[in-house]
Design a protein around this motif. Sequence first.
Motif, PDB file in Angstrom:
ATOM      1  N   MET A   1       0.464  -0.726  -0.148  1.00 16.91           N
ATOM      2  CA  MET A   1       0.103  -0.001   0.218  1.00 16.91           C
ATOM      3  C   MET A   1       0.636   1.273   0.278  1.00 16.91           C
ATOM      4  O   MET A   1       0.966   2.312  -0.488  1.00 16.91           O
ATOM      5  N   ALA A   2       2.354   1.298   0.885  1.00 16.00           N
ATOM      6  CA  ALA A   2       2.651   2.503   0.989  1.00 16.00           C
ATOM      7  C   ALA A   2       3.364   2.602  -1.083  1.00 16.00           C
ATOM      8  O   ALA A   2       3.948   3.977  -1.277  1.00 16.00           O
ATOM      9  N   VAL A   3       3.751   1.715  -1.243  1.00 13.80           N
ATOM     10  CA  VAL A   3       4.653   2.029  -2.686  1.00 13.80           C
ATOM     11  C   VAL A   3       3.158   1.915  -3.816  1.00 13.80           C
ATOM     12  O   VAL A   3       3.533   3.047  -4.016  1.00 13.80           O
ATOM     13  N   LEU A   4       1.907   2.065  -3.421  1.00 11.51           N
ATOM     14  CA  LEU A   4       1.161   2.361  -4.278  1.00 11.51           C
ATOM     15  C   LEU A   4       1.019   3.940  -3.653  1.00 11.51           C
ATOM     16  O   LEU A   4       0.303   4.802  -4.676  1.00 11.51           O
ATOM     17  N   ALA A   5       0.934   4.947  -3.463  1.00 13.18           N
ATOM     18  CA  ALA A   5       1.076   6.261  -2.251  1.00 13.18           C
ATOM     19  C   ALA A   5       2.041   7.079  -3.022  1.00 13.18           C
ATOM     20  O   ALA A   5       2.039   7.697  -3.286  1.00 13.18           O
ATOM     21  N   TRP A   6       3.487   5.732  -3.305  1.00 11.01           N
ATOM     22  CA  TRP A   6       4.919   6.655  -3.299  1.00 11.01           C
ATOM     23  C   TRP A   6       4.388   6.508  -4.859  1.00 11.01           C
ATOM     24  O   TRP A   6       4.864   7.361  -5.627  1.00 11.01           O
ATOM     25  N   LEU A   7       4.313   5.884  -6.133  1.00  9.19           N
ATOM     26  CA  LEU A   7       3.044   6.172  -6.884  1.00  9.19           C
ATOM     27  C   LEU A   7       2.227   7.627  -7.644  1.00  9.19           C
ATOM     28  O   LEU A   7       2.490   7.787  -8.822  1.00  9.19           O
ATOM     29  N   LEU A   8       1.281   7.579  -6.550  1.00 11.30           N
ATOM     30  CA  LEU A   8       0.024   8.361  -6.666  1.00 11.30           C
ATOM     31  C   LEU A   8       0.882   9.714  -6.700  1.00 11.30           C
ATOM     32  O   LEU A   8       0.291  10.701  -7.296  1.00 11.30           O
ATOM     33  N   ILE A   9       2.039   9.916  -5.613  1.00  5.98           N
ATOM     34  CA  ILE A   9       2.260  11.372  -5.389  1.00  5.98           C
ATOM     35  C   ILE A   9       3.081  12.186  -6.420  1.00  5.98           C
ATOM     36  O   ILE A   9       2.677  13.376  -7.320  1.00  5.98           O
ATOM     37  N   PRO A  10       3.811  11.586  -7.607  1.00  6.28           N
ATOM     38  CA  PRO A  10       4.266  12.224  -8.764  1.00  6.28           C
ATOM     39  C   PRO A  10       3.064  11.986  -9.995  1.00  6.28           C
ATOM     40  O   PRO A  10       2.843  13.359 -10.469  1.00  6.28           O
ATOM     41  N   LEU A  11       2.293  10.860  -9.752  1.00  5.93           N
ATOM     42  CA  LEU A  11       0.344  11.239 -10.675  1.00  5.93           C
ATOM     43  C   LEU A  11       0.247  12.551 -10.199  1.00  5.93           C
ATOM     44  O   LEU A  11      -0.463  13.291 -11.118  1.00  5.93           O
ATOM     45  N   PHE A  12      -0.288  12.643  -9.081  1.00  6.75           N
ATOM     46  CA  PHE A  12      -0.871  13.825  -8.684  1.00  6.75           C
ATOM     47  C   PHE A  12       0.020  14.882  -9.195  1.00  6.75           C
ATOM     48  O   PHE A  12      -0.619  16.027  -9.721  1.00  6.75           O
ATOM     49  N   ALA A  13       1.482  14.939  -9.287  1.00  7.98           N
ATOM     50  CA  ALA A  13       1.773  15.982  -9.523  1.00  7.98           C
ATOM     51  C   ALA A  13       1.911  16.840 -11.206  1.00  7.98           C
ATOM     52  O   ALA A  13       1.834  17.496 -11.331  1.00  7.98           O
ATOM     53  N   ALA A  14       2.340  15.205 -11.098  1.00  5.67           N
ATOM     54  CA  ALA A  14       1.615  15.632 -12.965  1.00  5.67           C
ATOM     55  C   ALA A  14       0.167  16.010 -13.205  1.00  5.67           C
ATOM     56  O   ALA A  14       0.347  16.749 -14.480  1.00  5.67           O
ATOM     57  N   VAL A  15      -0.576  15.644 -12.664  1.00  5.24           N
ATOM     58  CA  VAL A  15      -1.757  16.584 -13.138  1.00  5.24           C
ATOM     59  C   VAL A  15      -2.062  17.633 -12.781  1.00  5.24           C
ATOM     60  O   VAL A  15      -2.767  18.381 -13.217  1.00  5.24           O
ATOM     61  N   GLY A  16      -1.135  18.244 -10.973  1.00  4.43           N
ATOM     62  CA  GLY A  16      -1.584  19.864 -10.936  1.00  4.43           C
ATOM     63  C   GLY A  16      -0.737  20.421 -12.065  1.00  4.43           C
ATOM     64  O   GLY A  16      -0.708  21.467 -12.671  1.00  4.43           O
ATOM     65  N   ALA A  17       1.007  20.050 -12.670  1.00  7.76           N
ATOM     66  CA  ALA A  17       1.064  21.134 -13.605  1.00  7.76           C
ATOM     67  C   ALA A  17       0.520  20.985 -14.717  1.00  7.76           C
ATOM     68  O   ALA A  17       0.565  22.077 -15.654  1.00  7.76           O
ATOM     69  N   ALA A  18       0.403  19.857 -15.621  1.00 12.91           N
ATOM     70  CA  ALA A  18      -0.774  20.124 -16.296  1.00 12.91           C
ATOM     71  C   ALA A  18      -2.119  21.247 -15.841  1.00 12.91           C
ATOM     72  O   ALA A  18      -2.257  21.751 -17.264  1.00 12.91           O
TER      73      ALA A  18
END
Length: 58
Positions: A1-18
């Motif tokens: 579960m912690a790995v999933l959280a670490w993978l979602l952080i860059p995803l949210f950052a990319a969406v926010g940047a877009a």
Amino acid sequence: MAVLAWLLIPLFAAVGAAIWADWASRDRISGDVAELAGYARFRDAMEQPAPGTDALRP
């Protein structure tokens, strides 16, 4: 579960940047036209003599 959280952080950052990039590149031409018209009115007002200052001129 912690790995999933670490993978979602860059995803949210990319969406926010877009979203930010889309907002930053929006068309602002209409705002510039209004600003230029306001500046022209200001310049015209500053060129006119103030009321009651004719007595101060030599």
